[in-house]
Scaffold this active site. Structure first.
Site, PDB file in Angstrom:
ATOM      1  N   HIS A 144     -19.505  -2.440 -49.674  1.00  0.00           N
ATOM      2  CA  HIS A 144     -19.050  -1.055 -49.801  1.00  0.00           C
ATOM      3  C   HIS A 144     -17.816  -0.970 -50.684  1.00  0.00           C
ATOM      4  O   HIS A 144     -17.437   0.116 -51.117  1.00  0.00           O
ATOM      5  CB  HIS A 144     -18.799  -0.413 -48.425  1.00  0.00           C
ATOM      6  CG  HIS A 144     -17.639  -0.967 -47.658  1.00  0.00           C
ATOM      7  ND1 HIS A 144     -17.765  -1.976 -46.728  1.00  0.00           N
ATOM      8  CD2 HIS A 144     -16.318  -0.657 -47.673  1.00  0.00           C
ATOM      9  CE1 HIS A 144     -16.590  -2.251 -46.195  1.00  0.00           C
ATOM     10  NE2 HIS A 144     -15.684  -1.458 -46.761  1.00  0.00           N
TER      11      HIS A 144
ATOM     12  N   ASP B 264     -23.706  -5.919 -46.286  1.00  0.00           N
ATOM     13  CA  ASP B 264     -22.413  -5.411 -46.760  1.00  0.00           C
ATOM     14  C   ASP B 264     -21.646  -6.523 -47.466  1.00  0.00           C
ATOM     15  O   ASP B 264     -20.672  -7.053 -46.962  1.00  0.00           O
ATOM     16  CB  ASP B 264     -21.598  -4.842 -45.598  1.00  0.00           C
ATOM     17  CG  ASP B 264     -20.413  -4.012 -46.084  1.00  0.00           C
ATOM     18  OD1 ASP B 264     -20.233  -3.894 -47.308  1.00  0.00           O
ATOM     19  OD2 ASP B 264     -19.658  -3.491 -45.243  1.00  0.00           O
TER      20      ASP B 264
ATOM     21  N   GLY C 188      -7.588  -0.865 -45.148  1.00  0.00           N
ATOM     22  CA  GLY C 188      -6.910  -1.896 -45.905  1.00  0.00           C
ATOM     23  C   GLY C 188      -7.268  -3.280 -45.412  1.00  0.00           C
ATOM     24  O   GLY C 188      -6.755  -4.273 -45.914  1.00  0.00           O
TER      25      GLY C 188
ATOM     26  N   SER D 107     -10.760  -4.388 -44.917  1.00  0.00           N
ATOM     27  CA  SER D 107     -12.173  -4.720 -45.150  1.00  0.00           C
ATOM     28  C   SER D 107     -12.355  -5.705 -46.283  1.00  0.00           C
ATOM     29  O   SER D 107     -11.587  -5.719 -47.212  1.00  0.00           O
ATOM     30  CB  SER D 107     -12.962  -3.481 -45.524  1.00  0.00           C
ATOM     31  OG  SER D 107     -13.913  -3.131 -44.595  1.00  0.00           O
TER      32      SER D 107
ATOM     33  N   SER E 274     -16.608  -6.017 -42.474  1.00  0.00           N
ATOM     34  CA  SER E 274     -17.362  -4.840 -42.906  1.00  0.00           C
ATOM     35  C   SER E 274     -16.661  -3.567 -42.474  1.00  0.00           C
ATOM     36  O   SER E 274     -16.344  -2.706 -43.288  1.00  0.00           O
ATOM     37  CB  SER E 274     -18.786  -4.877 -42.339  1.00  0.00           C
ATOM     38  OG  SER E 274     -19.476  -3.680 -42.616  1.00  0.00           O
TER      39      SER E 274
END
Length: 286
Positions: free
Chosen positions: A130, A160, A238, A240, A257
Protein backbone atom coordinates in the site's frame (compact mmCIF):
# COMPACT_ATOMS: atom_id res chain seq x y z
CA UNK A 1 15.37 9.79 8.46
CA UNK A 2 16.35 12.41 10.91
CA UNK A 3 18.48 10.47 13.39
CA UNK A 4 20.49 8.28 11.04
CA UNK A 5 21.25 7.89 7.34
CA UNK A 6 19.01 5.48 5.51
CA UNK A 7 20.89 2.23 6.09
CA UNK A 8 18.51 0.15 8.10
CA UNK A 9 15.02 -1.14 7.72
CA UNK A 10 12.12 0.32 9.42
CA UNK A 11 8.53 1.31 9.21
CA UNK A 12 5.68 3.41 7.90
CA UNK A 13 3.55 6.69 7.46
CA UNK A 14 0.31 8.55 6.76
CA UNK A 15 -3.08 6.87 7.00
CA UNK A 16 -4.67 5.51 3.86
CA UNK A 17 -8.24 5.05 4.98
CA UNK A 18 -11.16 5.09 2.62
CA UNK A 19 -14.60 5.86 4.08
CA UNK A 20 -17.48 3.51 3.74
CA UNK A 21 -17.93 -0.20 4.30
CA UNK A 22 -19.47 -3.04 2.38
CA UNK A 23 -22.48 -4.73 3.91
CA UNK A 24 -21.92 -8.30 5.04
CA UNK A 25 -24.04 -10.91 3.34
CA UNK A 26 -26.55 -12.42 5.77
CA UNK A 27 -27.62 -16.00 5.13
CA UNK A 28 -31.33 -16.77 5.07
CA UNK A 29 -32.51 -17.80 8.54
CA UNK A 30 -34.11 -20.90 7.10
CA UNK A 31 -30.84 -22.08 5.55
CA UNK A 32 -28.82 -24.82 7.20
CA UNK A 33 -26.03 -23.65 9.52
CA UNK A 34 -22.67 -23.31 7.82
CA UNK A 35 -20.63 -26.45 8.40
CA UNK A 36 -17.34 -24.64 7.92
CA UNK A 37 -16.73 -21.36 9.82
CA UNK A 38 -13.80 -20.54 7.53
CA UNK A 39 -16.01 -20.76 4.45
CA UNK A 40 -18.53 -18.46 6.12
CA UNK A 41 -15.94 -15.85 7.11
CA UNK A 42 -14.37 -15.90 3.65
CA UNK A 43 -17.59 -14.32 2.40
CA UNK A 44 -17.36 -11.37 4.82
CA UNK A 45 -16.14 -8.24 3.00
CA UNK A 46 -17.14 -5.56 5.52
CA UNK A 47 -14.38 -2.96 5.80
CA UNK A 48 -13.03 -2.66 9.33
CA UNK A 49 -13.12 -6.39 10.08
CA UNK A 50 -10.47 -9.07 10.50
CA UNK A 51 -10.77 -12.78 11.12
CA UNK A 52 -8.79 -15.91 11.88
CA UNK A 53 -8.24 -18.58 14.51
CA UNK A 54 -7.85 -17.20 18.02
CA UNK A 55 -5.40 -19.56 19.78
CA UNK A 56 -6.55 -18.33 23.20
CA UNK A 57 -10.04 -19.76 22.66
CA UNK A 58 -9.41 -22.28 19.91
CA UNK A 59 -12.26 -20.75 17.89
CA UNK A 60 -12.54 -18.75 14.70
CA UNK A 61 -13.04 -15.08 15.62
CA UNK A 62 -14.35 -12.11 13.67
CA UNK A 63 -13.11 -8.74 14.94
CA UNK A 64 -14.90 -5.48 14.12
CA UNK A 65 -13.48 -1.99 14.60
CA UNK A 66 -15.20 1.29 15.51
CA UNK A 67 -16.08 2.13 11.89
CA UNK A 68 -18.47 -0.81 11.55
CA UNK A 69 -22.00 0.55 11.98
CA UNK A 70 -24.40 -1.01 14.52
CA UNK A 71 -26.61 -2.30 11.71
CA UNK A 72 -23.60 -4.02 10.14
CA UNK A 73 -22.57 -5.49 13.49
CA UNK A 74 -26.08 -6.89 13.89
CA UNK A 75 -25.90 -8.44 10.44
CA UNK A 76 -22.49 -9.90 11.13
CA UNK A 77 -23.69 -11.33 14.43
CA UNK A 78 -26.31 -13.35 12.56
CA UNK A 79 -23.51 -14.74 10.40
CA UNK A 80 -21.18 -15.54 13.28
CA UNK A 81 -23.86 -17.03 15.54
CA UNK A 82 -24.97 -19.40 12.82
CA UNK A 83 -21.40 -20.48 12.07
CA UNK A 84 -20.30 -20.78 15.70
CA UNK A 85 -17.80 -17.95 15.31
CA UNK A 86 -16.91 -15.48 18.08
CA UNK A 87 -17.64 -11.81 17.35
CA UNK A 88 -15.37 -9.32 19.10
CA UNK A 89 -15.06 -5.51 19.04
CA UNK A 90 -11.65 -3.87 18.85
CA UNK A 91 -11.24 -0.15 19.62
CA UNK A 92 -9.95 2.17 16.94
CA UNK A 93 -9.84 1.94 13.15
CA UNK A 94 -8.33 -0.96 11.26
CA UNK A 95 -6.20 0.66 8.57
CA UNK A 96 -2.98 0.36 6.64
CA UNK A 97 -0.30 2.75 7.87
CA UNK A 98 2.11 4.86 5.86
CA UNK A 99 5.12 6.84 7.10
CA UNK A 100 8.72 6.11 7.89
CA UNK A 101 11.15 4.59 10.30
CA UNK A 102 14.26 5.47 8.43
CA UNK A 103 11.84 7.00 6.05
CA UNK A 104 11.32 6.66 2.37
CA UNK A 105 9.30 9.30 0.55
CA UNK A 106 7.30 9.46 -2.64
CA UNK A 107 4.52 11.72 -3.96
CA UNK A 108 3.67 13.06 -0.51
CA UNK A 109 3.65 9.61 1.12
CA UNK A 110 6.12 8.67 3.84
CA UNK A 111 6.76 4.97 4.41
CA UNK A 112 9.41 2.74 5.93
CA UNK A 113 12.02 0.48 4.53
CA UNK A 114 11.13 -3.02 5.64
CA UNK A 115 14.14 -5.03 4.48
CA UNK A 116 16.98 -4.87 2.00
CA UNK A 117 17.07 -7.79 -0.42
CA UNK A 118 18.77 -8.69 -3.66
CA UNK A 119 18.55 -10.73 -6.82
CA UNK A 120 22.09 -11.38 -7.96
CA UNK A 121 23.84 -8.01 -7.86
CA UNK A 122 20.62 -5.96 -8.02
CA UNK A 123 19.39 -4.62 -4.69
CA UNK A 124 15.84 -3.83 -3.63
CA UNK A 125 13.86 -2.30 -0.79
CA UNK A 126 10.97 -4.42 0.45
CA UNK A 127 8.14 -2.39 1.91
CA UNK A 128 4.36 -2.48 2.13
CA UNK A 129 2.40 -2.72 -1.10
CA UNK A 130 0.00 0.00 0.00
CA UNK A 131 3.10 2.21 0.13
CA UNK A 132 4.47 1.39 -3.33
CA UNK A 133 1.08 2.09 -4.91
CA UNK A 134 1.57 5.75 -3.92
CA UNK A 135 4.59 6.62 -6.07
CA UNK A 136 6.97 5.37 -8.77
CA UNK A 137 10.10 7.17 -7.55
CA UNK A 138 11.22 7.10 -3.91
CA UNK A 139 13.61 9.31 -1.95
CA UNK A 140 15.50 9.21 1.32
CA UNK A 141 14.36 12.65 2.47
CA UNK A 142 11.11 14.58 2.75
CA UNK A 143 12.43 17.30 0.41
CA UNK A 144 12.88 14.55 -2.21
CA UNK A 145 16.38 15.61 -3.15
CA UNK A 146 18.18 12.26 -2.69
CA UNK A 147 16.88 9.44 -4.86
CA UNK A 148 16.49 6.03 -3.26
CA UNK A 149 15.12 4.09 -6.20
CA UNK A 150 12.26 3.17 -8.49
CA UNK A 151 9.21 1.02 -7.83
CA UNK A 152 9.44 -2.26 -9.71
CA UNK A 153 6.59 -4.32 -8.23
CA UNK A 154 3.46 -3.99 -6.11
CA UNK A 155 1.08 -6.63 -4.79
CA UNK A 156 -1.89 -4.96 -3.08
CA UNK A 157 -4.55 -5.83 -2.12
CA UNK A 158 -4.73 -9.64 -1.56
CA UNK A 159 -1.09 -9.26 -0.46
CA UNK A 160 0.61 -6.18 0.99
CA UNK A 161 4.16 -5.91 -0.32
CA UNK A 162 6.13 -4.06 -2.95
CA UNK A 163 9.66 -3.58 -4.26
CA UNK A 164 11.77 -0.50 -4.94
CA UNK A 165 14.98 -1.04 -6.94
CA UNK A 166 17.97 0.90 -5.63
CA UNK A 167 19.20 3.45 -8.15
CA UNK A 168 20.79 5.97 -5.78
CA UNK A 169 24.15 5.72 -4.06
CA UNK A 170 22.70 4.66 -0.71
CA UNK A 171 24.24 2.06 1.60
CA UNK A 172 21.95 -0.94 2.06
CA UNK A 173 23.17 -3.31 4.79
CA UNK A 174 21.02 -6.13 6.13
CA UNK A 175 20.07 -4.51 9.43
CA UNK A 176 17.24 -3.01 11.47
CA UNK A 177 17.53 0.45 12.99
CA UNK A 178 16.76 0.14 16.71
CA UNK A 179 16.72 3.76 17.94
CA UNK A 180 19.64 4.07 18.26
CA UNK A 181 21.92 1.46 16.75
CA UNK A 182 21.68 -1.32 14.20
CA UNK A 183 20.68 -4.95 14.65
CA UNK A 184 22.23 -7.22 12.03
CA UNK A 185 19.69 -9.40 10.23
CA UNK A 186 20.66 -13.08 10.23
CA UNK A 187 17.97 -14.36 7.88
CA UNK A 188 14.25 -15.01 8.02
CA UNK A 189 12.07 -16.97 10.38
CA UNK A 190 8.55 -18.34 10.68
CA UNK A 191 6.22 -16.88 13.29
CA UNK A 192 4.54 -19.04 15.92
CA UNK A 193 1.94 -18.32 18.59
CA UNK A 194 3.41 -16.77 21.72
CA UNK A 195 6.70 -15.85 20.06
CA UNK A 196 8.46 -12.79 21.48
CA UNK A 197 8.86 -10.22 18.70
CA UNK A 198 9.64 -6.54 18.10
CA UNK A 199 9.09 -3.97 15.41
CA UNK A 200 10.74 -0.61 14.75
CA UNK A 201 9.28 2.60 13.39
CA UNK A 202 9.93 6.32 13.12
CA UNK A 203 6.72 7.29 14.87
CA UNK A 204 6.88 5.06 17.92
CA UNK A 205 10.41 3.60 17.86
CA UNK A 206 10.97 -0.01 18.90
CA UNK A 207 7.95 -1.76 20.39
CA UNK A 208 7.80 -5.40 21.46
CA UNK A 209 5.15 -7.99 22.25
CA UNK A 210 4.06 -11.45 21.13
CA UNK A 211 2.55 -13.19 18.13
CA UNK A 212 -1.17 -13.74 18.80
CA UNK A 213 -2.41 -15.15 15.50
CA UNK A 214 -1.38 -16.65 12.16
CA UNK A 215 -3.03 -16.76 8.73
CA UNK A 216 -5.29 -13.81 9.53
CA UNK A 217 -7.54 -12.06 6.99
CA UNK A 218 -8.02 -8.28 7.18
CA UNK A 219 -10.72 -6.29 5.40
CA UNK A 220 -9.31 -2.80 4.94
CA UNK A 221 -11.44 -0.15 3.28
CA UNK A 222 -8.95 -0.36 0.40
CA UNK A 223 -9.04 -4.13 -0.02
CA UNK A 224 -8.75 -7.57 1.55
CA UNK A 225 -5.37 -8.96 2.67
CA UNK A 226 -4.84 -12.65 3.44
CA UNK A 227 -2.38 -14.74 5.41
CA UNK A 228 -1.13 -12.14 7.89
CA UNK A 229 0.64 -12.49 11.24
CA UNK A 230 -1.18 -10.80 14.15
CA UNK A 231 0.57 -9.36 17.21
CA UNK A 232 -0.35 -7.38 20.31
CA UNK A 233 2.26 -4.72 19.43
CA UNK A 234 0.94 -1.19 18.99
CA UNK A 235 1.57 1.00 15.96
CA UNK A 236 0.67 4.45 14.73
CA UNK A 237 0.73 6.31 11.42
CA UNK A 238 4.33 6.18 10.31
CA UNK A 239 4.94 2.56 11.34
CA UNK A 240 3.89 0.57 8.18
CA UNK A 241 6.19 -1.26 5.79
CA UNK A 242 8.94 -1.97 8.32
CA UNK A 243 10.14 -5.25 9.83
CA UNK A 244 8.74 -7.54 12.46
CA UNK A 245 11.77 -9.30 13.91
CA UNK A 246 13.12 -11.47 16.71
CA UNK A 247 15.56 -9.34 18.69
CA UNK A 248 17.44 -12.29 20.22
CA UNK A 249 18.26 -13.92 16.87
CA UNK A 250 18.14 -11.07 14.37
CA UNK A 251 15.64 -12.87 12.14
CA UNK A 252 12.94 -11.02 10.19
CA UNK A 253 9.44 -12.51 10.23
CA UNK A 254 7.38 -9.98 8.32
CA UNK A 255 6.65 -6.38 7.34
CA UNK A 256 3.95 -4.23 8.90
CA UNK A 257 0.72 -3.95 6.97
CA UNK A 258 -1.61 -2.14 9.40
CA UNK A 259 -3.60 -2.39 12.58
CA UNK A 260 -5.88 -0.75 15.13
CA UNK A 261 -5.35 1.35 18.23
CA UNK A 262 -2.28 3.37 19.18
CA UNK A 263 0.72 3.28 21.49
CA UNK A 264 -1.04 5.16 24.28
CA UNK A 265 -4.00 2.85 24.78
CA UNK A 266 -2.49 -0.20 23.04
CA UNK A 267 -3.33 -1.88 19.78
CA UNK A 268 -3.17 -4.82 17.40
CA UNK A 269 -0.98 -5.05 14.30
CA UNK A 270 -0.82 -7.31 11.23
CA UNK A 271 2.23 -8.30 9.18
CA UNK A 272 2.91 -9.76 5.74
CA UNK A 273 5.22 -12.79 6.17
CA UNK A 274 8.64 -11.96 4.71
CA UNK A 275 9.31 -15.44 3.31
CA UNK A 276 6.32 -15.06 1.00
CA UNK A 277 7.72 -11.82 -0.40
CA UNK A 278 11.17 -13.28 -1.02
CA UNK A 279 9.67 -16.33 -2.74
CA UNK A 280 7.35 -14.24 -4.91
CA UNK A 281 10.23 -12.29 -6.44
CA UNK A 282 13.10 -14.74 -6.16
CA UNK A 283 15.01 -12.60 -3.67
CA UNK A 284 17.45 -13.28 -0.86
CA UNK A 285 18.52 -11.11 2.08
CA UNK A 286 22.02 -9.61 1.64
Amino acid sequence: MRRSPLVALVLTALLLVAPGAAQAAVPDRAAAPAADPTATLTGVRTAGTAWGLDPATGRMTLTVDDTVAPSEVAALRLVTDRAGVLLRREPGTLRPLIAGGQGIYGSGARCSLGANARSGSTYYVITAGHCTTAAATWYTDSAQTTVLGTRTATSYPTNDYGLIRYTGRIAHPSAVYTYPGLLTINGTGSAYIGQAVCRSGSTTGVRCGTVTGLNQTVNYATGVIYGLIRTNICAEPGDSGGPLYVASTGRILGILSGGTGNCTAGGTTYYQPIAEVLAAYGLTLP
